[in-house]
Design an enzyme around this catalytic site. Sequence first.
Site, PDB file in Angstrom:
ATOM      1  N   LYS A 198      45.757  36.436  46.889  1.00 11.33           N
ATOM      2  CA  LYS A 198      46.216  35.035  46.798  1.00 11.33           C
ATOM      3  C   LYS A 198      46.910  34.756  45.464  1.00 11.33           C
ATOM      4  O   LYS A 198      47.772  33.890  45.373  1.00 11.33           O
ATOM      5  CB  LYS A 198      45.020  34.089  46.976  1.00 11.33           C
ATOM      6  CG  LYS A 198      45.447  32.637  47.112  1.00 11.33           C
ATOM      7  CD  LYS A 198      44.378  31.764  47.708  1.00 11.33           C
ATOM      8  CE  LYS A 198      44.894  30.354  47.926  1.00 11.33           C
ATOM      9  NZ  LYS A 198      45.927  30.269  48.969  1.00 11.33           N
ATOM     10  N   HIS A 217      36.065  45.298  46.886  1.00  6.71           N
ATOM     11  CA  HIS A 217      37.488  45.364  47.266  1.00  6.71           C
ATOM     12  C   HIS A 217      38.234  46.297  46.323  1.00  6.71           C
ATOM     13  O   HIS A 217      37.933  46.384  45.141  1.00  6.71           O
ATOM     14  CB  HIS A 217      38.129  43.976  47.172  1.00  6.71           C
ATOM     15  CG  HIS A 217      38.054  43.401  45.796  1.00  6.71           C
ATOM     16  ND1 HIS A 217      36.905  42.835  45.289  1.00  6.71           N
ATOM     17  CD2 HIS A 217      38.963  43.343  44.799  1.00  6.71           C
ATOM     18  CE1 HIS A 217      37.107  42.460  44.049  1.00  6.71           C
ATOM     19  NE2 HIS A 217      38.350  42.750  43.713  1.00  6.71           N
TER      20      HIS A 217
END
Length: 318
Positions: A91, A155
């Site tokens: 993002k 992640h």
Amino acid sequence: MIPATVSQLVADKFQQAQASESVVFKKLDAKNVKDPKSGMRYSVSLVPSLSEKPEFGQTAEGDDPLANSEPELTVLEDLDGSGDLKLVLNKYPVTENHSLLITNKFKNQLDALSPEELTTAYRLVCKMDNEDENKRHLVIYNSGPASGSSQFHKHLQLVEIPRNFSPFQDVLTNGKDHFLPNLKQEPLQDGKVSFAHFVLPLPEDADEVNEDLLAMCYFSLLQRTLTFFQDWLNETPDLVKSYNLLMTKNWICLVPRSAIKAKTLNVGFNALGYAGILLIKDQESFDKVIENPAVVNELLGECGFPNTEGVKPNEYNY
Ligand code: AMP
């Protein structure tokens, strides 16, 4: 199987996400500079939109933005058919097409990568490099409070290496055969840079790079990194294990970390900084780095540990 057109899927999704303002991305300037003292080259970008990114500890407890990824950012719910990882746009990207490989089941970012996760990331890099021969990719994993990580859900990140730029690990491993480190042969380390780092060349033929080989590379470098922390515990007893992993199609590197941010300049680093890719949020710090690139080697050293090139390993290291 990872789709053969995965790079195109990411690029299309990124364009759509930019159009719908689902990604927060503003890059004002970018320059390549060379530090005349160390010979290190840096790709320096001014990205003020990174100020909007939540920092370490700023995400509210119980909130897991990576588990609940926005559909506008989600490229593939299941990256390779195993169900383990999804591919999602970052993002707050540092560059176009910056994406995340997020575990579908919750796992902790402090945990080691599994051989499967590492291998999927490696295969993804190879697929993307092959899809467009003008692009090279870098996978990173920031683990621990001083590593520059900001989310606790496990992640990895995938970025395109800036065009006309080569991380110093490329030169260090150029023409070197793959090996596993042991008491006689330490991982490669560039004596020109201030900070400790451990690099292994990967076999030139990607078909020779299987899960076992990647696991042996990663765990031997991780063991080297963890024993490094043991060595420093006497001097700094409250040291918390933190490291960065960086991997391209050609090499894998681990960097032990002591701090996120330098004290002398408003610049923080995650793994990208240790490939020479610097992301700076404010114009003043950007100008200072462009004017005096030699400062970067000091800052990276401040946030890592002193280089140990030439120091003999001991029996605890492997
Ligand atoms: P790290 O900082 O290494 O923990 O990586 C976490 C990444 O997640 C950062 O680069 C953030 O920009 C990114 N991020 C934060 N919130 C979101 C979100 N809601 N969706 C996608 N990516 C996010």
